[in-house]
Scaffold this motif. Sequence first.
Motif, PDB file in Angstrom:
ATOM      1  N   THR A  67      67.324 -88.383 -25.951  1.00 20.59           N
ATOM      2  CA  THR A  67      67.286 -87.396 -24.871  1.00 20.59           C
ATOM      3  C   THR A  67      68.642 -86.735 -24.736  1.00 20.59           C
ATOM      4  O   THR A  67      69.668 -87.321 -25.085  1.00 20.59           O
ATOM      5  N   ARG A  68      68.647 -85.503 -24.227  1.00 23.33           N
ATOM      6  CA  ARG A  68      69.875 -84.740 -24.093  1.00 23.33           C
ATOM      7  C   ARG A  68      69.732 -83.720 -22.973  1.00 23.33           C
ATOM      8  O   ARG A  68      68.619 -83.421 -22.529  1.00 23.33           O
ATOM      9  N   SER A  69      70.869 -83.183 -22.540  1.00 20.87           N
ATOM     10  CA  SER A  69      70.892 -82.093 -21.576  1.00 20.87           C
ATOM     11  C   SER A  69      71.365 -80.836 -22.285  1.00 20.87           C
ATOM     12  O   SER A  69      72.338 -80.881 -23.035  1.00 20.87           O
ATOM     13  N   TRP A  70      70.686 -79.733 -22.021  1.00 21.67           N
ATOM     14  CA  TRP A  70      70.997 -78.478 -22.679  1.00 21.67           C
ATOM     15  C   TRP A  70      71.435 -77.437 -21.668  1.00 21.67           C
ATOM     16  O   TRP A  70      70.926 -77.381 -20.546  1.00 21.67           O
ATOM     17  N   GLY A  71      72.328 -76.571 -22.109  1.00 25.45           N
ATOM     18  CA  GLY A  71      72.591 -75.343 -21.383  1.00 25.45           C
ATOM     19  C   GLY A  71      71.615 -74.282 -21.844  1.00 25.45           C
ATOM     20  O   GLY A  71      70.703 -74.547 -22.628  1.00 25.45           O
ATOM     21  N   ILE A 117      66.449 -65.523 -24.073  1.00 24.21           N
ATOM     22  CA  ILE A 117      67.118 -66.653 -23.439  1.00 24.21           C
ATOM     23  C   ILE A 117      66.077 -67.706 -23.107  1.00 24.21           C
ATOM     24  O   ILE A 117      64.966 -67.378 -22.665  1.00 24.21           O
ATOM     25  N   LEU A 118      66.411 -68.952 -23.351  1.00 22.78           N
ATOM     26  CA  LEU A 118      65.534 -70.091 -23.080  1.00 22.78           C
ATOM     27  C   LEU A 118      66.235 -71.043 -22.127  1.00 22.78           C
ATOM     28  O   LEU A 118      67.375 -71.448 -22.374  1.00 22.78           O
ATOM     29  N   MET A 119      65.560 -71.395 -21.038  1.00 23.12           N
ATOM     30  CA  MET A 119      66.072 -72.367 -20.073  1.00 23.12           C
ATOM     31  C   MET A 119      65.159 -73.598 -20.110  1.00 23.12           C
ATOM     32  O   MET A 119      63.934 -73.462 -20.105  1.00 23.12           O
ATOM     33  N   THR A 120      65.744 -74.792 -20.155  1.00 23.34           N
ATOM     34  CA  THR A 120      64.960 -76.024 -20.225  1.00 23.34           C
ATOM     35  C   THR A 120      65.435 -77.029 -19.190  1.00 23.34           C
ATOM     36  O   THR A 120      66.635 -77.229 -19.012  1.00 23.34           O
ATOM     37  N   GLN A 121      64.491 -77.648 -18.527  1.00 23.20           N
ATOM     38  CA  GLN A 121      64.822 -78.697 -17.572  1.00 23.20           C
ATOM     39  C   GLN A 121      65.240 -79.958 -18.311  1.00 23.20           C
ATOM     40  O   GLN A 121      64.617 -80.340 -19.301  1.00 23.20           O
ATOM     41  N   SER A 122      66.285 -80.597 -17.861  1.00 19.24           N
ATOM     42  CA  SER A 122      66.731 -81.844 -18.470  1.00 19.24           C
ATOM     43  C   SER A 122      65.921 -83.016 -17.932  1.00 19.24           C
ATOM     44  O   SER A 122      65.464 -82.986 -16.782  1.00 19.24           O
ATOM     45  N   TYR A 143      61.332 -81.018 -30.003  1.00 24.68           N
ATOM     46  CA  TYR A 143      62.221 -81.033 -28.832  1.00 24.68           C
ATOM     47  C   TYR A 143      61.392 -80.528 -27.660  1.00 24.68           C
ATOM     48  O   TYR A 143      60.905 -79.397 -27.681  1.00 24.68           O
ATOM     49  N   ALA A 144      61.225 -81.381 -26.642  1.00 23.57           N
ATOM     50  CA  ALA A 144      60.284 -81.071 -25.576  1.00 23.57           C
ATOM     51  C   ALA A 144      60.887 -81.330 -24.202  1.00 23.57           C
ATOM     52  O   ALA A 144      61.797 -82.156 -24.037  1.00 23.57           O
ATOM     53  N   THR A 145      60.366 -80.628 -23.199  1.00 15.07           N
ATOM     54  CA  THR A 145      60.858 -80.715 -21.831  1.00 15.07           C
ATOM     55  C   THR A 145      59.679 -80.656 -20.876  1.00 15.07           C
ATOM     56  O   THR A 145      58.586 -80.219 -21.240  1.00 15.07           O
ATOM     57  N   GLU A 146      59.899 -81.081 -19.631  1.00 19.47           N
ATOM     58  CA  GLU A 146      58.836 -81.012 -18.637  1.00 19.47           C
ATOM     59  C   GLU A 146      58.619 -79.585 -18.141  1.00 19.47           C
ATOM     60  O   GLU A 146      57.507 -79.218 -17.747  1.00 19.47           O
ATOM     61  N   PHE A 147      59.688 -78.774 -18.162  1.00 18.43           N
ATOM     62  CA  PHE A 147      59.592 -77.414 -17.631  1.00 18.43           C
ATOM     63  C   PHE A 147      60.536 -76.498 -18.398  1.00 18.43           C
ATOM     64  O   PHE A 147      61.679 -76.873 -18.686  1.00 18.43           O
ATOM     65  N   ALA A 148      60.055 -75.312 -18.734  1.00 16.32           N
ATOM     66  CA  ALA A 148      60.889 -74.349 -19.458  1.00 16.32           C
ATOM     67  C   ALA A 148      60.595 -72.940 -18.965  1.00 16.32           C
ATOM     68  O   ALA A 148      59.476 -72.640 -18.518  1.00 16.32           O
ATOM     69  N   MET A 149      61.617 -72.088 -19.022  1.00 20.35           N
ATOM     70  CA  MET A 149      61.468 -70.661 -18.748  1.00 20.35           C
ATOM     71  C   MET A 149      62.115 -69.894 -19.892  1.00 20.35           C
ATOM     72  O   MET A 149      63.150 -70.314 -20.409  1.00 20.35           O
ATOM     73  N   LEU A 150      61.504 -68.782 -20.274  1.00 25.81           N
ATOM     74  CA  LEU A 150      62.124 -67.951 -21.302  1.00 25.81           C
ATOM     75  C   LEU A 150      61.871 -66.486 -20.998  1.00 25.81           C
ATOM     76  O   LEU A 150      60.933 -66.115 -20.285  1.00 25.81           O
ATOM     77  N   ASN A 151      62.762 -65.679 -21.538  1.00 27.10           N
ATOM     78  CA  ASN A 151      62.662 -64.239 -21.377  1.00 27.10           C
ATOM     79  C   ASN A 151      63.042 -63.616 -22.715  1.00 27.10           C
ATOM     80  O   ASN A 151      64.044 -63.998 -23.313  1.00 27.10           O
ATOM     81  N   ALA A 152      62.242 -62.703 -23.213  1.00 25.67           N
ATOM     82  CA  ALA A 152      62.512 -62.056 -24.497  1.00 25.67           C
ATOM     83  C   ALA A 152      62.207 -60.570 -24.371  1.00 25.67           C
ATOM     84  O   ALA A 152      61.222 -60.183 -23.726  1.00 25.67           O
ATOM     85  N   TRP A 153      63.028 -59.740 -24.972  1.00 28.07           N
ATOM     86  CA  TRP A 153      62.846 -58.293 -24.900  1.00 28.07           C
ATOM     87  C   TRP A 153      63.338 -57.660 -26.186  1.00 28.07           C
ATOM     88  O   TRP A 153      64.092 -58.251 -26.938  1.00 28.07           O
ATOM     89  N   LYS A 154      62.897 -56.458 -26.452  1.00 29.10           N
ATOM     90  CA  LYS A 154      63.302 -55.792 -27.686  1.00 29.10           C
ATOM     91  C   LYS A 154      63.544 -54.301 -27.460  1.00 29.10           C
ATOM     92  O   LYS A 154      62.936 -53.676 -26.607  1.00 29.10           O
TER      93      LYS A 154
END
Length: 319
Positions: A81-85, A129-134, A177-188
Amino acid sequence: MSTIGALYQQSMLKHPYGYALYEPESTKTLKPGSCGYLTELGQWTPLIGEDQAPINLGDASSLSRNGLTPFEQFYRAPTDTRSWGPKISGQVKQRKVELDVGAGLIPAGIPADVGALYRYGNEGGFGAILMTQSPVTKEFVYGATAFRVWCKENSSTILRRWPDVRDRGLVIVTSTYATEFAMLNAWKDTAKELSVGFRAGVVGIGELGPSCTWYTAQGESGWVSVAAEDAEERKVVFFGGLYFKYRRLGAMLPSSHVFSAGPVEKAKFRAGDPDANEFQIVDEREDGVYEVMVTAEEHGEMIDLPENEETGNVEYDDF
């Protein structure tokens, strides 16, 4: 034109975790040992057996029920397990906002007592950008060659029972690599800036980051969130493994036909395994019998099981 899922996957190759999923998948259907393929949209699709359950090399009964040979070298590594920014694509820049200048800099939706505020943006092209809950949980299995040998033994059966693999290719998953909660935003193809507030005072610029709560600003569109539905589930944001492509040869056909499953991270095979790169099988269809060349690529993180004294030590090149 590339889909946003393909662009997202390609843009996240700067992070050494494998294939980035624009639509994070449940660990109930995507885990080490899973067999499946990716659609043009980048969605994971498992091979489903006669019992309506996904095929997994770690489940001997699943293989035997579907006419596949046993896989006897399924060695799980300890869970990590790990914590991500925040995980950002290559063109996105991260900029810290100095909050001591004034509370007016904090956008609506982000608490006034936030510990740190960052802005993420680019001047054009694709951004994500990808945000993941630790914690982020890493699961993986040792080895590489054994998976390729198993695929060689079973490719004819797989093509017959799951014909979509002819066009999509086959993926055998070896790490997630898995998390309980994630948010992402992508644009082009547009300039965009997003604000994210953090409870922690310091956010890692690189791969490491604190275990903290984040907030997004109201009115900033494009955020997509996914959450595990029960205590046994996680959402996979990256996975790695072996990717097999099937190419029909021209010896038994007037003209050759090439199949591809789309862009994936490519890497050379380690030395010392001359038969790993490609092999030939026979594909029996309703319209005839064909020779097929199968080529394999590693994408994501692969770890070889250490050799014991009886089999000797084998040295490999890094990829």
